[in-house]
Write a protein that holds these residues in place. Structure first.
Motif, short mmCIF file in Angstrom:
data_model
loop_
_atom_site.label_atom_id
_atom_site.label_comp_id
_atom_site.label_asym_id
_atom_site.label_seq_id
_atom_site.Cartn_x
_atom_site.Cartn_y
_atom_site.Cartn_z
N THR A 200 59.99 19.17 70.43
CA THR A 200 59.78 20.49 69.85
C THR A 200 60.74 20.74 68.69
OG1 THR A 200 59.01 21.34 71.98
CG2 THR A 200 59.69 22.97 70.35
N LEU A 201 61.98 20.32 68.83
CA LEU A 201 62.92 20.42 67.71
C LEU A 201 62.36 19.70 66.49
CD1 LEU A 201 66.40 19.94 69.43
CD2 LEU A 201 65.73 21.87 67.98
N PHE A 202 61.73 18.56 66.71
CA PHE A 202 61.13 17.79 65.62
C PHE A 202 60.01 18.57 64.95
CE2 PHE A 202 58.04 14.79 63.96
CZ PHE A 202 58.82 13.90 63.24
N TYR A 203 58.98 18.95 65.72
CA TYR A 203 57.81 19.53 65.08
C TYR A 203 58.01 20.96 64.62
CZ TYR A 203 56.26 21.56 69.66
OH TYR A 203 56.16 22.25 70.85
N ASP A 204 58.82 21.74 65.33
CA ASP A 204 58.95 23.14 64.93
C ASP A 204 59.93 23.31 63.76
OD1 ASP A 204 57.64 25.63 65.76
OD2 ASP A 204 59.70 26.38 65.93
N THR A 205 60.83 22.37 63.58
CA THR A 205 61.65 22.39 62.37
C THR A 205 60.78 22.15 61.14
OG1 THR A 205 63.63 21.66 63.56
CG2 THR A 205 63.59 21.32 61.17
N ILE A 206 59.84 21.21 61.26
CA ILE A 206 58.88 20.98 60.17
C ILE A 206 58.09 22.25 59.90
CG2 ILE A 206 56.81 19.71 59.50
CD1 ILE A 206 57.90 17.31 61.08
N TYR A 207 57.60 22.88 60.96
CA TYR A 207 56.82 24.11 60.82
C TYR A 207 57.63 25.21 60.15
CZ TYR A 207 53.67 27.92 62.25
OH TYR A 207 52.81 28.99 62.26
N ALA A 208 58.90 25.35 60.53
CA ALA A 208 59.74 26.43 60.01
C ALA A 208 60.03 26.31 58.53
CB ALA A 208 61.05 26.49 60.80
N HIS A 209 59.87 25.12 57.98
CA HIS A 209 60.12 24.96 56.55
C HIS A 209 59.08 25.69 55.70
CE1 HIS A 209 63.63 22.57 55.58
NE2 HIS A 209 63.45 21.89 56.70
N GLN A 210 57.99 26.13 56.28
CA GLN A 210 57.01 26.93 55.53
C GLN A 210 57.55 28.31 55.18
OE1 GLN A 210 52.71 26.40 57.12
NE2 GLN A 210 54.06 26.15 58.89
N ASP A 211 58.50 28.80 55.98
CA ASP A 211 58.93 30.19 55.87
C ASP A 211 60.38 30.34 55.40
OD1 ASP A 211 56.44 31.03 56.85
OD2 ASP A 211 57.12 30.93 58.92
N THR A 212 61.00 29.29 54.90
CA THR A 212 62.45 29.37 54.63
C THR A 212 62.80 30.46 53.63
OG1 THR A 212 62.13 27.55 53.06
CG2 THR A 212 62.99 26.99 55.25
N GLU A 213 62.00 30.63 52.58
CA GLU A 213 62.33 31.65 51.58
C GLU A 213 62.23 33.05 52.16
OE1 GLU A 213 60.08 31.19 48.02
OE2 GLU A 213 60.79 29.14 47.64
N ASP A 214 61.13 33.33 52.86
CA ASP A 214 60.96 34.65 53.48
C ASP A 214 62.00 34.89 54.57
OD1 ASP A 214 58.79 35.49 51.93
OD2 ASP A 214 57.36 34.48 53.22
N ASP A 215 62.27 33.87 55.37
CA ASP A 215 63.25 34.01 56.45
C ASP A 215 64.63 34.33 55.90
OD1 ASP A 215 61.28 33.51 58.27
OD2 ASP A 215 61.93 31.48 58.77
N ALA A 216 65.00 33.67 54.81
CA ALA A 216 66.31 33.92 54.21
C ALA A 216 66.40 35.36 53.69
CB ALA A 216 66.57 32.93 53.09
N LEU A 217 65.30 35.86 53.14
CA LEU A 217 65.30 37.22 52.58
C LEU A 217 65.42 38.29 53.66
CD1 LEU A 217 62.57 36.92 49.80
CD2 LEU A 217 65.01 37.34 49.46
#
Length: 312
Positions: A200-217
């Motif tokens: 899960t750490l593997f696949y959900d880290t990949i998934y989370a990269h879709q939202d990095t800009e919004d998440d940071a904001l």
């Protein structure tokens, strides 16, 4: 601002999925439970299959195995939906600020929070009805996941590692599956659970990269933000540990050599994902994330091969 029409699909939904053809009144509820995004159900269900198969390979389950698999398929579908509804209730304000999630039924105004809670309770009763079909150990193990589920939506607010908490939550089915078949938990079950955590750490880290800009904001944390350009080496470690713990689970049930050989296709799939990963390309990240259904099923080959050998 006008709310999206009830048939509006979320950006990462399966194109042309059946939800768009469902009755209009049902569509928001089906999207709330992510019926248009079935990969999440697979990622919740596959560890259940791992646990069942490993226990069966160790000499448990017998003729109940297929029936348990059917029950867990129903339970995973319902409980994944309930978990998504709960997550969207808690995260509704965040979801409204993120482009990828703004069209979800609650922030889009298609379902009220009260309606979402009622639907969550309905799905939870289906999950409970399924759980009660198993032995007492499996029932208590299954109920033990509730604390993890309840806390998960808040993890992104307090830790850079919410994906680790998701791993603890999403792979609980490995313990339930093993307990349902074996009537107990032992070291092999927990080794399998650890393998799922790293998967899960593997696949959900990949998934989370879709939202990095919004998440940071908006101030949401994730392993994608924490790891940044160091993501690929970290993912290599995560998939290596997935295989290590899978192999350990095999050792603990005294598996034949074929069990370890059968880890090869899953390992090759992980390497393929790393080779093609571009953390700055959202389409690539989503495609690779979805491919982990196949990765999980390939890992299932190991206990199934062992089960096949032990049957002779």
């Amino acid at each position: 601002m006008t709310s999206p029409a009830p048939s509006a699909a979320t950006p990462d939904a399966v194109p042309g999925n059946w939800v768009a053809r469902a009755p209009a009144f049902a569509q928001p509820y089906l999207r709330l439970m992510r019926a248009d995004r079935p990969v999440g159900t697979w990622l919740l269900l596959i560890p259940c299959f791992w646990g069942l198969a490993l226990a069966a390979a160790g000499g448990y389950a017998g003729f109940h195995l297929l029936w348990y698999a059917v029950l867990m398929s129903i339970g995973a579908y319902a409980m994944r939906g309930a978990g998504c509804a709960y997550n969207d209730i808690v995260d509704r304000d965040f979801d409204a600020k993120v482009e990828r999630t703004a069209a979800r039924p609650i922030p889009a105004g298609q379902i009220s929070v009260k309606q979402a809670w009622a639907f969550l309770v309905f799905l939870s009763f289906i999950g409970l009805a399924v759980l009660l079909q198993f032995n007492r150990v499996a029932i208590f193990v299954g109920l033990g996941s509730l604390a993890l589920v309840a806390a998960y939506p808040f993890m992104k607010r307090i830790t850079w590692w919410p994906q680790a908490w998701l791993g603890l939550t999403f792979n609980w089915g490995a313990l339930v599956g093993y307990a349902a078949a074996a009537g107990k938990l032992d070291a092999a079950a927990f080794a399998l659970y650890a393998a799922g955590l790293f998967w899960t750490l593997f696949y959900d880290t990949i998934y989370a990269h879709q939202d990095t800009e919004d998440d940071a904001l908006i101030g949401v944390k994730s392993t994608a933000l924490r790891l940044g350009e160091k993501t690929k080496p970290a993912l290599g470690f995560f998939f290596a540990m997935t295989l290590v713990f899978f192999a350990l689970a095999g050792t603990l049930i005294h598996a034949h050599w074929i069990y370890y050989l059968a880890l090869g296709p899953g390992a090759a799939h992980f390497v393929w994902q790393l080779k093609h990963l571009d953390i700055h390309d959202n389409h690539v990240c989503l495609t690779l994330f979805k491919s982990n259904r196949d990765a999980g099923l390939l890992l299932l080959l190991s206990p199934l091969c062992e089960l096949g050998l032990s049957s002779f």
